[in-house]
Write a protein that holds these residues in place. Structure first.
Motif, mmCIF file in Angstrom:
data_model
loop_
_atom_site.group_PDB
_atom_site.id
_atom_site.type_symbol
_atom_site.label_atom_id
_atom_site.label_comp_id
_atom_site.label_asym_id
_atom_site.label_seq_id
_atom_site.Cartn_x
_atom_site.Cartn_y
_atom_site.Cartn_z
ATOM 1 N N ALA A 110 12.736 52.957 24.462
ATOM 2 C CA ALA A 110 11.927 51.747 24.598
ATOM 3 C C ALA A 110 10.727 51.989 25.507
ATOM 4 C CB ALA A 110 12.777 50.599 25.137
ATOM 5 N N GLU A 113 8.274 53.974 23.438
ATOM 6 C CA GLU A 113 7.625 53.150 22.420
ATOM 7 C C GLU A 113 6.620 52.182 23.043
ATOM 8 O OE1 GLU A 113 7.494 53.158 19.245
ATOM 9 O OE2 GLU A 113 8.993 54.694 18.842
ATOM 10 N N THR A 114 6.918 51.699 24.241
ATOM 11 C CA THR A 114 5.994 50.786 24.910
ATOM 12 C C THR A 114 4.650 51.451 25.141
ATOM 13 O OG1 THR A 114 7.847 49.703 26.019
ATOM 14 C CG2 THR A 114 5.674 49.328 26.948
ATOM 15 N N ARG A 116 3.412 53.787 23.387
ATOM 16 C CA ARG A 116 2.753 54.027 22.096
ATOM 17 C C ARG A 116 2.323 52.723 21.413
ATOM 18 N NH1 ARG A 116 6.710 58.390 21.565
ATOM 19 N NH2 ARG A 116 8.228 56.960 20.681
ATOM 20 N N TRP A 117 2.830 51.595 21.898
ATOM 21 C CA TRP A 117 2.628 50.295 21.250
ATOM 22 C C TRP A 117 1.176 49.860 21.438
ATOM 23 C CZ3 TRP A 117 5.545 47.723 17.968
ATOM 24 C CH2 TRP A 117 5.424 46.341 17.814
ATOM 25 N N PRO A 164 13.758 46.089 23.590
ATOM 26 C CA PRO A 164 12.548 45.805 22.815
ATOM 27 C C PRO A 164 11.853 44.519 23.233
ATOM 28 C CG PRO A 164 14.507 45.506 21.458
ATOM 29 C CD PRO A 164 14.948 46.156 22.729
ATOM 30 N N GLN A 439 17.057 55.239 17.859
ATOM 31 C CA GLN A 439 15.639 54.985 17.626
ATOM 32 C C GLN A 439 15.327 54.674 16.166
ATOM 33 O OE1 GLN A 439 17.065 57.923 18.037
ATOM 34 N NE2 GLN A 439 15.747 59.662 17.520
ATOM 35 N N LEU A 455 14.315 50.702 18.196
ATOM 36 C CA LEU A 455 13.342 50.146 19.133
ATOM 37 C C LEU A 455 12.062 49.680 18.475
ATOM 38 C CD1 LEU A 455 14.445 49.856 21.895
ATOM 39 C CD2 LEU A 455 15.387 51.899 20.871
ATOM 40 N N HIS A 456 11.392 50.547 17.730
ATOM 41 C CA HIS A 456 10.129 50.149 17.118
ATOM 42 C C HIS A 456 10.339 49.013 16.128
ATOM 43 C CE1 HIS A 456 6.580 50.367 14.463
ATOM 44 N NE2 HIS A 456 5.954 50.783 15.549
ATOM 45 N N SER A 457 11.418 49.085 15.350
ATOM 46 C CA SER A 457 11.688 48.040 14.359
ATOM 47 C C SER A 457 11.934 46.698 15.020
ATOM 48 C CB SER A 457 12.899 48.441 13.506
ATOM 49 O OG SER A 457 12.651 49.640 12.817
ATOM 50 N N MET A 459 10.902 45.778 18.005
ATOM 51 C CA MET A 459 9.648 45.344 18.611
ATOM 52 C C MET A 459 8.765 44.662 17.564
ATOM 53 S SD MET A 459 9.099 48.731 21.003
ATOM 54 C CE MET A 459 7.431 48.385 21.579
ATOM 55 N N THR A 460 8.756 45.204 16.361
ATOM 56 C CA THR A 460 8.005 44.575 15.274
ATOM 57 C C THR A 460 8.595 43.216 14.933
ATOM 58 O OG1 THR A 460 7.408 46.742 14.385
ATOM 59 C CG2 THR A 460 7.246 44.865 12.884
#
Length: 475
Positions: A110, A113-114, A116-117, A164, A439, A455-457, A459-460
């Motif tokens: 997380a 990903e933050t 990279r967000w 997330p 992940q 995590l990315h999913s 967050m979306t």
């Protein structure tokens, strides 16, 4: 034994009542915790609502460092936390340590990903009318998240909702499972060490009957639920205008094709039909074996299941511990009995002592038996022959669930055909459906839910796209 406080808007708080958590294995006290009052629940929701704009505007480095801090502290306290999970959940310490390790990784992912967000940029001058225009597409939190979490992974499934939310700048209120609140309360203790603003998180160990008010509160526009399908869909029906994500489980199938390594398949299926005492949404429940290797596979599977160590979850050697309660074990026992009464054969297992059931393997199970159609959520495995690959894949799809499936094969054609045909959210080739990397996108179709974790999913899922168009630029 000390009474654990709950977390109200990032600070420790005590209510006016206390409850006790007991170890499913031996009934000993695992811990006590304070229960928030209705007024304190209201304070937590009001605080989450009030801080939402500040949370969304938090600099990336603040969010990322808070998540990285949680990951480090979980790693530093890993043994303590694993023993707490075992005490409140009955999960063998071997698996509890694995859960803590996964939670460490979940918060670390997380944090990564933050950083990279970020938004996307699109040139719009692909048409003459849009000359000089540029679109900046960002993602904005829907708002505070209500996270309703289950008992089977009392730390890592909380992490998959909390991490997330913090990553995208959304306040989060955790309502943990009443059977296992202690791990999430300890996580709250670690979150309180960060520089997140007051109101960014609360952990409210209320009983399930008090959750409806939280679900319906308009100040919590996102509800993320993991649990049973009836409860999940009831939540969605209550709040049709909210953004609801549901992870609702399944009756996961593993297909063993004729070209598979039977020893590997038997050992993996035996272990992962019974890890967490079968109390996992992706524990192997149905095994579908091509007829030509069926008998040879069963000859390997039954001894592998019988070789698992069942007993005290605090013992380092134990692989299969108790279910979460005696009542849960009695239900599983009843479902097995119903299947046997309808013609199923017990190849091994089935005896019960308290909340512990000896791992069960069943054959000749009727297609309409509960252990075939429903989610057993216990250490029960059914073995079914298939006449062909066509038959095997059709049997996988003959289910109202579609979370994950596993296919043991060496054939790329069979693997890609499974990817085309199987109605599941995740497909594991060469291993059990119980595999999950924290992940990766994770979730199902049909009655296995809506939305994705990972995590990315996630967050979306917790955010919406917002477009800003800049005009009059020299591109």
């Amino acid at each position: 034994m000390d009474v654990r406080t709950f977390w109200l808007a990032g600070r420790p708080a005590d209510g006016d009542t206390e409850l006790t958590v007991t170890n499913p294995h031996d009934g000993r006290e695992a811990g006590r915790y304070s229960v928030p009052t209705d007024e304190q629940v209201e304070q937590a929701v009001a605080a989450a609502h009030a801080v939402a704009k500040e949370a969304a505007a938090l600099p990336v480095h603040v969010r990322a460092e808070a998540l990285a801090h949680v990951s480090r502290r979980l790693a530093e306290r890993a043994d303590e936390i694993a023993r707490l999970i075992t005490a409140e959940n009955g999960k063998p310490i071997f698996w509890a340590r694995g859960e803590v390790g996964r939670a460490v990784a979940t918060f670390r992912f997380a944090a990564e990903e933050t950083r990279r967000w970020s938004g996307d940029v699109q040139r719009l001058d692909t048409e003459p009318a849009a000359a000089g225009r540029l679109a900046y597409v960002s993602r904005v939190p829907h708002g505070p998240v209500l996270a309703i979490t289950p008992f089977n992974f009392p730390l890592n499934l909380v992490a998959h909702k909390v991490a997330p939310a913090i990553a995208v700048g959304a306040p989060v209120i955790v309502k943990p499972a009443p059977a296992t609140p202690l791990s999430s309360l300890l996580l709250g203790e670690i979150l309180a060490e960060t520089d997140l603003p007051a109101g960014m998180f609360s952990v409210l160990p209320v009983q399930n009957e008090r959750a409806s008010g939280l679900v319906q509160d308009p100040r919590l526009p996102v509800v993320s639920f993991t649990g049973s399908a009836p409860v999940g869909y009831a939540i969605a029906d209550q709040v049709p205008r909210k953004h609801v994500t549901l992870e609702l489980g399944g009756n996961a199938a593993a297909v063993v094709l004729a070209d598979a390594d039977l020893d590997w398949a038997a050992s993996r299926i035996a272990l992962f039909s019974n890890y967490q005492a079968g109390q996992s949404c992706i524990a192997v429940q149905r095994v579908i074996v091509e007829r030509s290797v069926h008998d040879a596979f069963v000859e390997r599977l039954v001894p592998a299941v019988e070789g698992l160590v069942t007993g005290d979850p605090a013992d380092e050697k134990t692989q299969v511990g108790p279910l979460v309660s005696v009542e849960a074990a009695e239900r599983v026992e009843q479902w097995v009995r119903e299947a046997v009464d309808a013609g199923a054969r017990v190849l091994t297992g089935g005896s019960r002592e308290g909340a512990t059931i000896a791992p069960v393997v069943l054959a000749d199970v009727p297609a309409d038996a509960k252990v075939t159609r429903e989610e057993v959520f216990g250490p029960v495995l059914i073995v079914q022959p298939a006449e062909s690959i066509d038959d095997a894949y059709a049997m996988v799809n003959d289910s109202k669930y579609g979370l994950q499936a596993g296919v043991f094969t060496r054939s790329l054609d069979a693997a890609f055909r499974a990817n085309r045909e199987l109605e599941v959210g995740g497909l594991i080739i060469g291993d059990v459906p119980s595999y999950r990397a924290d992940q990766m996108p994770y979730g199902g179709v049909k009655d296995s839910g809506i939305g994705r974790e990972g995590l990315h999913s996630a967050m979306t899922d917790y955010t919406y796209e917002k477009v800003m168009v800049l005009t009059g630029l020299s591109l």
